[in-house]
Design a protein around this motif. Structure first.
Motif, PDB file in Angstrom:
ATOM      1  N   ILE A   1      47.173  57.900  39.242  1.00 55.40           N
ATOM      2  CA  ILE A   1      48.489  57.611  39.721  1.00 55.40           C
ATOM      3  C   ILE A   1      49.477  58.369  38.965  1.00 55.40           C
ATOM      4  CG2 ILE A   1      50.196  55.843  39.865  1.00 55.40           C
ATOM      5  CD1 ILE A   1      47.853  53.899  40.625  1.00 55.40           C
ATOM      6  N   ARG A   2      49.457  58.446  37.506  1.00 58.31           N
ATOM      7  CA  ARG A   2      50.059  59.019  36.685  1.00 58.31           C
ATOM      8  C   ARG A   2      50.261  60.700  37.052  1.00 58.31           C
ATOM      9  NH1 ARG A   2      49.330  59.515  29.919  1.00 58.31           N
ATOM     10  NH2 ARG A   2      51.324  60.834  29.705  1.00 58.31           N
ATOM     11  N   ARG A   3      49.033  61.162  37.133  1.00 58.84           N
ATOM     12  CA  ARG A   3      49.198  62.501  37.537  1.00 58.84           C
ATOM     13  C   ARG A   3      49.594  62.995  38.876  1.00 58.84           C
ATOM     14  NH1 ARG A   3      45.476  64.976  40.278  1.00 58.84           N
ATOM     15  NH2 ARG A   3      43.927  63.333  40.123  1.00 58.84           N
ATOM     16  N   THR A   4      49.278  62.139  39.795  1.00 57.70           N
ATOM     17  CA  THR A   4      49.880  62.312  41.109  1.00 57.70           C
ATOM     18  C   THR A   4      51.443  62.326  41.409  1.00 57.70           C
ATOM     19  OG1 THR A   4      47.880  61.582  42.272  1.00 57.70           O
ATOM     20  CG2 THR A   4      49.638  61.501  43.642  1.00 57.70           C
TER      21      THR A   4
ATOM     22  N   TYR B   1      49.950  47.100  38.401  1.00 55.47           N
ATOM     23  CA  TYR B   1      48.607  46.506  38.877  1.00 55.47           C
ATOM     24  C   TYR B   1      47.543  47.317  38.543  1.00 55.47           C
ATOM     25  CZ  TYR B   1      45.911  44.856  42.830  1.00 55.47           C
ATOM     26  OH  TYR B   1      45.055  44.610  43.703  1.00 55.47           O
ATOM     27  N   SER B   2      47.513  48.543  38.600  1.00 53.89           N
ATOM     28  CA  SER B   2      46.514  49.401  38.481  1.00 53.89           C
ATOM     29  C   SER B   2      45.829  49.335  36.866  1.00 53.89           C
ATOM     30  CB  SER B   2      46.871  50.857  38.711  1.00 53.89           C
ATOM     31  OG  SER B   2      45.475  51.839  38.454  1.00 53.89           O
ATOM     32  N   CYS B   3      46.800  49.307  36.020  1.00 53.77           N
ATOM     33  CA  CYS B   3      46.396  49.031  34.790  1.00 53.77           C
ATOM     34  C   CYS B   3      45.836  47.893  34.452  1.00 53.77           C
ATOM     35  CB  CYS B   3      47.709  49.292  33.853  1.00 53.77           C
ATOM     36  SG  CYS B   3      48.351  51.068  33.664  1.00 53.77           S
ATOM     37  N   PHE B   4      46.327  46.792  35.160  1.00 53.42           N
ATOM     38  CA  PHE B   4      45.809  45.331  34.857  1.00 53.42           C
ATOM     39  C   PHE B   4      44.564  45.180  35.508  1.00 53.42           C
ATOM     40  CE2 PHE B   4      45.424  40.807  35.494  1.00 53.42           C
ATOM     41  CZ  PHE B   4      46.425  40.456  34.518  1.00 53.42           C
ATOM     42  N   TYR B   5      44.178  45.836  36.809  1.00 56.29           N
ATOM     43  CA  TYR B   5      42.635  45.491  37.401  1.00 56.29           C
ATOM     44  C   TYR B   5      41.869  46.598  37.654  1.00 56.29           C
ATOM     45  CZ  TYR B   5      44.867  41.220  39.420  1.00 56.29           C
ATOM     46  OH  TYR B   5      45.525  39.908  39.441  1.00 56.29           O
ATOM     47  N   HIS B   6      42.460  47.720  37.207  1.00 54.08           N
ATOM     48  CA  HIS B   6      41.560  49.193  37.342  1.00 54.08           C
ATOM     49  C   HIS B   6      41.661  50.144  36.201  1.00 54.08           C
ATOM     50  CE1 HIS B   6      40.804  47.724  41.542  1.00 54.08           C
ATOM     51  NE2 HIS B   6      42.165  47.467  41.479  1.00 54.08           N
ATOM     52  N   TYR B   7      41.800  49.597  35.055  1.00 53.56           N
ATOM     53  CA  TYR B   7      42.083  50.419  33.971  1.00 53.56           C
ATOM     54  C   TYR B   7      40.960  51.421  33.367  1.00 53.56           C
ATOM     55  CZ  TYR B   7      44.279  51.864  29.388  1.00 53.56           C
ATOM     56  OH  TYR B   7      44.561  52.600  28.060  1.00 53.56           O
ATOM     57  N   SER B   8      39.943  50.827  33.390  1.00 49.07           N
ATOM     58  CA  SER B   8      38.544  51.492  33.224  1.00 49.07           C
ATOM     59  C   SER B   8      38.163  52.614  34.208  1.00 49.07           C
ATOM     60  CB  SER B   8      37.621  50.638  32.683  1.00 49.07           C
ATOM     61  OG  SER B   8      37.317  49.744  33.621  1.00 49.07           O
ATOM     62  N   GLU B   9      38.776  52.579  35.386  1.00 49.34           N
ATOM     63  CA  GLU B   9      38.153  53.174  36.534  1.00 49.34           C
ATOM     64  C   GLU B   9      38.346  55.088  36.151  1.00 49.34           C
ATOM     65  OE1 GLU B   9      39.620  52.278  40.195  1.00 49.34           O
ATOM     66  OE2 GLU B   9      38.809  50.243  40.070  1.00 49.34           O
ATOM     67  N   PRO B  10      37.369  55.773  36.581  1.00 48.37           N
ATOM     68  CA  PRO B  10      37.747  57.282  36.232  1.00 48.37           C
ATOM     69  C   PRO B  10      38.741  57.811  36.970  1.00 48.37           C
ATOM     70  CG  PRO B  10      35.858  56.568  38.109  1.00 48.37           C
ATOM     71  CD  PRO B  10      36.434  55.374  37.423  1.00 48.37           C
ATOM     72  N   GLU B  11      39.462  58.895  36.561  1.00 48.10           N
ATOM     73  CA  GLU B  11      40.452  59.320  37.222  1.00 48.10           C
ATOM     74  C   GLU B  11      40.405  59.864  38.683  1.00 48.10           C
ATOM     75  OE1 GLU B  11      43.613  63.180  35.869  1.00 48.10           O
ATOM     76  OE2 GLU B  11      42.051  62.483  34.649  1.00 48.10           O
ATOM     77  N   GLY B  12      39.280  59.815  39.150  1.00 46.86           N
ATOM     78  CA  GLY B  12      39.072  60.521  40.440  1.00 46.86           C
ATOM     79  C   GLY B  12      39.304  59.664  41.691  1.00 46.86           C
ATOM     80  N   THR B  13      39.267  58.264  41.292  1.00 46.03           N
ATOM     81  CA  THR B  13      39.604  57.208  42.245  1.00 46.03           C
ATOM     82  C   THR B  13      41.062  57.061  42.573  1.00 46.03           C
ATOM     83  OG1 THR B  13      39.511  55.431  40.707  1.00 46.03           O
ATOM     84  CG2 THR B  13      37.605  56.044  41.524  1.00 46.03           C
ATOM     85  N   TYR B  14      41.447  56.526  43.755  1.00 50.70           N
ATOM     86  CA  TYR B  14      43.070  56.234  44.233  1.00 50.70           C
ATOM     87  C   TYR B  14      43.681  55.138  43.205  1.00 50.70           C
ATOM     88  CZ  TYR B  14      42.696  59.308  48.151  1.00 50.70           C
ATOM     89  OH  TYR B  14      42.901  60.161  48.877  1.00 50.70           O
ATOM     90  N   SER B  15      42.717  54.290  42.797  1.00 57.72           N
ATOM     91  CA  SER B  15      43.241  53.085  41.955  1.00 57.72           C
ATOM     92  C   SER B  15      43.452  53.515  40.463  1.00 57.72           C
ATOM     93  CB  SER B  15      42.478  51.802  42.243  1.00 57.72           C
ATOM     94  OG  SER B  15      41.244  52.338  42.017  1.00 57.72           O
TER      95      SER B  15
END
Length: 518
Positions: free
Chosen positions: A383-386, A364-378
């Motif tokens: 997600i990968r790092r957490t 879901y995150s890769c589909f809707y929020h792929y380009s967002e910076p790593e600091g955001t929850y989405s």
């Protein structure tokens, strides 16, 4: 009361003569008796040398009963005569009626001593073709002087006399009342018999019964015994006894889980000191909570339970994931409602992200929020790092999400890596054959597929995959590089002469610099 002690045939003769007084008949002379019998109106004669057996007596008694109505009509003036049966008992008495009923129930040809028969558990009914029984014929009314008239019995309402209904034989209740041993009780239960367990009252007998059930290796019987012990013993005693019986304990835990007795199961784990099982059982309670905020709060309380190290990490990740899902869901609902994002317009959400698995959340995150910076929850990278996802897990999930959106540039960036000299190289943590299957499933164009077909190192596999995905340029170039003129000529015949592929093959064949091997 008059009693008769004369022999059977003498009584019979006296009855047919119409006089049953033994005093008057014994005073007759022997010669007069012969004349008297010869002058009788009955044609039936008796011989005294007949075989004196019970069967003959029974036949004669029936004949006497059939003719008794005629005798009663002709001898109504003999009011001073008291009628007796063949055994000397007064007609109409209780003992006579019982014996008559018994003789009727006796099978024909039975020559045993007459008496009260052995009666089965179900009463025998008289035959339907007769409305009178022997007892109804002699159910006479008392006349003056204590005499009974057999003719009056025919005017009475017909009555049927049955043998009394007896209880079932005690042997039929043997499975309920017998003093079975524990081993015999288990054997009866294995045979499908209904056995009462209430007779096992002492703790020693109950535990012995349970041990025998375990030795029988029948789970149903073990569970049945455990249910009885649960009802008849207090929890503390039962838990203490089950502590050293692993097989019975497993059955009991399974029974409590299936019956939904969570409180009893928690008490059992506490009593046995199984803290990890107790913690997992409490954690499982979150499945019954439907509200996401309440479920998150409940998971937070579970963090302090005595889990094993591995389970503790799992519960921590579950709590963190649900907390993040609640935040993402709230933000995406608002963005979708206001129409601020183009991807939500092109691909509206079909379901909520709440309570979804970790890989689904990553997709879901890769589909809707792929380009967002790593600091955001989405952010997918966040997600990968957490959650410390493996490279292969992240790669396949991101590839499927971006290929679904036809974002081929993002797909290409997943494979591009740089070395320390700054050169780029395409590398994949999974086989390129699997990558091609994912891209083809998402309708990737031929130009994109050709890039990854060329990355296959095996020559035969490359030709097969090129044929499968119709990558003609890859096939032509491969045959050219291998200098296989025969294969190239055969492949040229599949195209029209006006096609681009046919012209390209012709140019390759006319190249004088290529030295063909065939």
């Amino acid at each position: 009361m008059f009693t008769c002690s004369l022999p059977f045939k003498d009584i019979n003769r006296l009855m047919y003569s119409g006089c049953v007084s033994p005093v008057c008949e014994m005073s007759r002379a022997k010669a007069d008796e012969d004349d008297y019998w010869n002058s009788s109106k009955f044609t039936l004669a008796f011989t005294f040398d007949e075989e004196d057996d019970d069967y003959t007596r029974l036949k004669e008694s029936k004949k006497a009963v059939n003719s008794i109505s005629a005798l009663a009509d002709e001898d109504d003036d003999d009011d001073d005569v008291e009628k007796v049966s063949w055994s000397g008992e007064p007609v109409g008495s209780i003992s006579w009626s019982v014996k008559e009923t018994a003789s009727k129930l006796r099978p024909a040809g039975d020559s045993r001593e007459l008496g009260f028969p052995k009666i089965s558990a179900s009463p025998s009914l008289p035959k339907n073709n007769s409305v009178y029984s022997l007892s109804s014929l002699f159910k006479a009314k008392t006349k003056v002087g204590g005499m009974l008239s057999s003719s009056d019995s025919f005017s009475d309402t017909p009555a049927r006399h049955y043998a009394p209904e007896l209880r079932k034989p005690k042997c039929e209740y043997k499975d309920y009342i017998s003093n079975w041993s524990p081993q015999e009780t288990i054997l009866k239960m294995q045979q499908g018999k209904v056995v009462s367990l209430e007779r096992f009252q002492s703790l020693q007998d109950k535990m012995l019964l349970l041990d025998k059930a375990v030795d029988g290796h029948d789970g149903n019987i073990i569970t049945a015994i455990l249910i009885y012990l649960k009802r008849s013993l207090c929890k503390e005693v039962l838990f203490r006894e089950l502590d050293g019986r692993e097989t019975a304990l497993r059955h009991y835990i399974h029974y409590l889980k299936e019956s939904g007795e969570q409180k009893v199961l928690l008490d059992l784990f506490r009593a046995l000191g199984r803290t990890e099982d107790e913690a997992l059982l409490q954690y499982k309670h979150h499945l019954t909570i439907t509200d996401e905020n309440k479920r998150r709060d409940f998971l937070k309380t579970c963090l302090g339970l005595p889990f094993s190290p591995e389970d503790s990490l799992h519960v921590q990740d579950h709590y963190t994931l649900l907390e993040r899902q609640i935040i993402i869901e709230g933000n995406d609902k608002q963005v979708e409602r206001t129409g601020q994002s183009d991807v939500f317009k092109r691909f509206p959400r079909k379901a909520s992200i709440l309570n979804m698995p970790l890989i689904t959340t990553l997709y879901y995150s890769c589909f809707y929020h792929y380009s967002e910076p790593e600091g955001t929850y989405s952010s997918p990278a966040n997600i990968r790092r957490t959650f410390k996802l493996a490279e292969k897990q992240y790669f396949l999930t991101a590839l499927a999400a971006r290929a679904k959106l036809k974002a081929w540039t993002d797909v290409d960036s997943l494979f591009t890596t740089r070395n320390w000299l700054g050169f780029t190289k395409k590398k994949s943590p999974v086989a390129f054959q699997r990558v091609l299957d994912i891209l083809h499933k998402n309708n990737a164009p031929v130009q994109v597929l050709e890039v990854y077909v060329n990355l296959l190192e095996d020559l035969e596999l490359k030709i097969n995959m090129a044929h499968k995905f119709k990558c003609h340029d890859v096939i032509i170039n491969t045959y050219r590089d291998t200098k296989d003129k025969k294969q190239l000529l055969g492949y040229q015949k599949k195209f029209d002469m006006s096609s681009a592929e046919h012209k390209k093959i012709a140019d390759v064949l006319n190249n004088s610099q290529i030295r063909w091997k065939n």
